[in-house]
Write a protein that holds these residues in place. Sequence first.
Motif, mmCIF file in Angstrom:
data_model
loop_
_atom_site.group_PDB
_atom_site.id
_atom_site.type_symbol
_atom_site.label_atom_id
_atom_site.label_comp_id
_atom_site.label_asym_id
_atom_site.label_seq_id
_atom_site.Cartn_x
_atom_site.Cartn_y
_atom_site.Cartn_z
ATOM 1 N N ALA A 204 0.825 -1.209 0.000
ATOM 2 C CA ALA A 204 0.000 0.000 0.000
ATOM 3 C C ALA A 204 0.857 1.256 0.000
ATOM 4 N N ALA A 205 1.924 1.266 0.807
ATOM 5 C CA ALA A 205 2.804 2.436 0.874
ATOM 6 C C ALA A 205 3.487 2.701 -0.455
ATOM 7 N N ALA A 206 3.753 1.627 -1.235
ATOM 8 C CA ALA A 206 4.411 1.773 -2.531
ATOM 9 C C ALA A 206 3.402 1.954 -3.677
ATOM 10 N N GLY A 207 2.115 1.971 -3.366
ATOM 11 C CA GLY A 207 1.104 2.126 -4.396
ATOM 12 C C GLY A 207 0.977 0.915 -5.304
ATOM 13 N N ILE A 208 1.236 -0.277 -4.762
ATOM 14 C CA ILE A 208 1.215 -1.519 -5.550
ATOM 15 C C ILE A 208 -0.040 -2.313 -5.197
ATOM 16 N N ALA A 209 -0.758 -2.767 -6.231
ATOM 17 C CA ALA A 209 -1.927 -3.629 -6.039
ATOM 18 C C ALA A 209 -1.548 -5.042 -6.475
ATOM 19 N N PRO A 210 -1.145 -5.916 -5.557
ATOM 20 C CA PRO A 210 -0.675 -7.244 -5.939
ATOM 21 C C PRO A 210 -1.817 -8.126 -6.450
ATOM 22 N N GLU A 211 -1.472 -9.087 -7.287
ATOM 23 C CA GLU A 211 -2.447 -10.057 -7.803
ATOM 24 C C GLU A 211 -2.405 -11.296 -6.906
ATOM 25 N N VAL A 212 -3.347 -11.378 -5.977
ATOM 26 C CA VAL A 212 -3.424 -12.518 -5.059
ATOM 27 C C VAL A 212 -4.392 -13.534 -5.666
ATOM 28 N N VAL A 213 -3.853 -14.663 -6.100
ATOM 29 C CA VAL A 213 -4.669 -15.664 -6.796
ATOM 30 C C VAL A 213 -5.234 -16.721 -5.854
ATOM 31 N N ALA A 214 -4.652 -16.861 -4.667
ATOM 32 C CA ALA A 214 -5.144 -17.840 -3.698
ATOM 33 C C ALA A 214 -4.607 -17.482 -2.325
ATOM 34 N N GLU A 215 -5.305 -17.962 -1.293
ATOM 35 C CA GLU A 215 -4.884 -17.737 0.084
ATOM 36 C C GLU A 215 -4.926 -19.062 0.847
ATOM 37 N N ALA A 216 -4.050 -19.192 1.822
ATOM 38 C CA ALA A 216 -4.018 -20.371 2.688
ATOM 39 C C ALA A 216 -3.497 -19.930 4.042
ATOM 40 N N ASN A 217 -3.765 -20.725 5.071
ATOM 41 C CA ASN A 217 -3.376 -20.284 6.415
ATOM 42 C C ASN A 217 -2.186 -21.033 6.998
ATOM 43 N N MET A 218 -1.632 -22.013 6.263
ATOM 44 C CA MET A 218 -0.492 -22.758 6.771
ATOM 45 C C MET A 218 0.609 -22.808 5.712
ATOM 46 N N LEU A 219 1.859 -22.791 6.167
ATOM 47 C CA LEU A 219 3.003 -22.731 5.257
ATOM 48 C C LEU A 219 3.020 -23.889 4.268
ATOM 49 N N HIS A 220 2.757 -25.102 4.737
ATOM 50 C CA HIS A 220 2.848 -26.259 3.850
ATOM 51 C C HIS A 220 1.878 -26.131 2.676
ATOM 52 N N GLY A 221 0.654 -25.675 2.956
ATOM 53 C CA GLY A 221 -0.325 -25.509 1.892
ATOM 54 C C GLY A 221 0.081 -24.452 0.886
ATOM 55 N N ILE A 222 0.678 -23.363 1.376
ATOM 56 C CA ILE A 222 1.116 -22.289 0.485
ATOM 57 C C ILE A 222 2.232 -22.770 -0.434
ATOM 58 N N LEU A 223 3.241 -23.440 0.139
ATOM 59 C CA LEU A 223 4.355 -23.919 -0.681
ATOM 60 C C LEU A 223 3.919 -25.015 -1.640
ATOM 61 N N SER A 224 2.945 -25.813 -1.235
ATOM 62 C CA SER A 224 2.408 -26.832 -2.139
ATOM 63 C C SER A 224 1.753 -26.183 -3.352
ATOM 64 N N ALA A 225 1.028 -25.087 -3.133
ATOM 65 C CA ALA A 225 0.397 -24.372 -4.242
ATOM 66 C C ALA A 225 1.450 -23.782 -5.178
ATOM 67 N N VAL A 226 2.554 -23.281 -4.599
ATOM 68 C CA VAL A 226 3.635 -22.741 -5.436
ATOM 69 C C VAL A 226 4.280 -23.859 -6.248
ATOM 70 N N GLN A 227 4.503 -24.999 -5.638
ATOM 71 C CA GLN A 227 5.064 -26.141 -6.359
ATOM 72 C C GLN A 227 4.185 -26.579 -7.515
ATOM 73 N N SER A 228 2.869 -26.414 -7.359
ATOM 74 C CA SER A 228 1.940 -26.823 -8.421
ATOM 75 C C SER A 228 1.954 -25.869 -9.609
#
Length: 304
Positions: A204-228
């Motif tokens: 927000a401070a840099a005026g950037i609107a990131p493209e968030v394609v998915a959300e997860a609440n645990m590290l393993h799930g997030i890294l699994s999505a990146v691996q996919s």
Amino acid sequence: MRYFVKIVEAGSFSRAAATIFVAQPALSQQIAELEDELGVSLLHRSARGVRPTAAGDALYREAVAILRQIEKLPDIVRFTGGEVAGAVSLGMSSTLASFLAGELMKACKTALPMVNLSFVTEDSVSLKARVAAHTLDLAILFEEAATPGLVRQPLFRQRLYLVERKPSARAGPKSVSLAEAGARPLVLPSLPNAMRSLLDQHFAAAGIAPEVVAEANMLHGILSAVQSGLGATVVPMGDFKAATGGMGLVAIPIRPAIHQTAHAVWSDGVPLTRAGEAVRGLLGPFVLRFLDEQAPLGMERIEG
């Protein structure tokens, strides 16, 4: 209080009665007497079961804390001298647990062999709530602003990295700007989350609107999505082999550097037991040794 807590947790009188081996009419009578004594209704009753009223929810939180303190009394009375002994519950965020939990449990077992350490992994927001409710003695988590009702001890700071799949035919960048990170499809922790809040503030401070394609609440799930191949992510760790084996992923530092601070936190209102104090006292020296011997990429001392 024990009966009431069991009923709330079970969601019905019948399930609670079966759990604690008390006849259901007797259990109902106990709660009716408790409501009459307090002058308030504690439970919403329906064909589907029971749930606490606002007053019942407040009583449940206090009752859990009181019962937990009662359970600690034998340890407090028995072990007033000699070797430290007793039970200590310790929480840790999933990101920190991925590289810190095993070594910390081993260090506690070596230094405090008579202490029974019960380990819990959850997100930082949930851990703080559990410490405040006195269902956890201590927690190690990321936070930037102090939380009312909790005491905190800074342990170390951790740099944020962009994590994505390794390029197949060429070397990846040595670093990325925040704008470059925000331009990628991102898989991020869902709010409320300490790292997500910090990252959103910088975007927000840099005026950037990131493209968030998915959300997860645990590290393993997030890294699994990146691996996919779903997208990249941002994590406060530069070495995630312990979490995933590091298969096909690369961590790239974000410039300028963004850091999160890891703290040990405990309740300001309820003193730790002797065993709890011993575990808390172990954390600072343990982190310093860990930093010297095997700290993962991006883990840094807090100077001063």
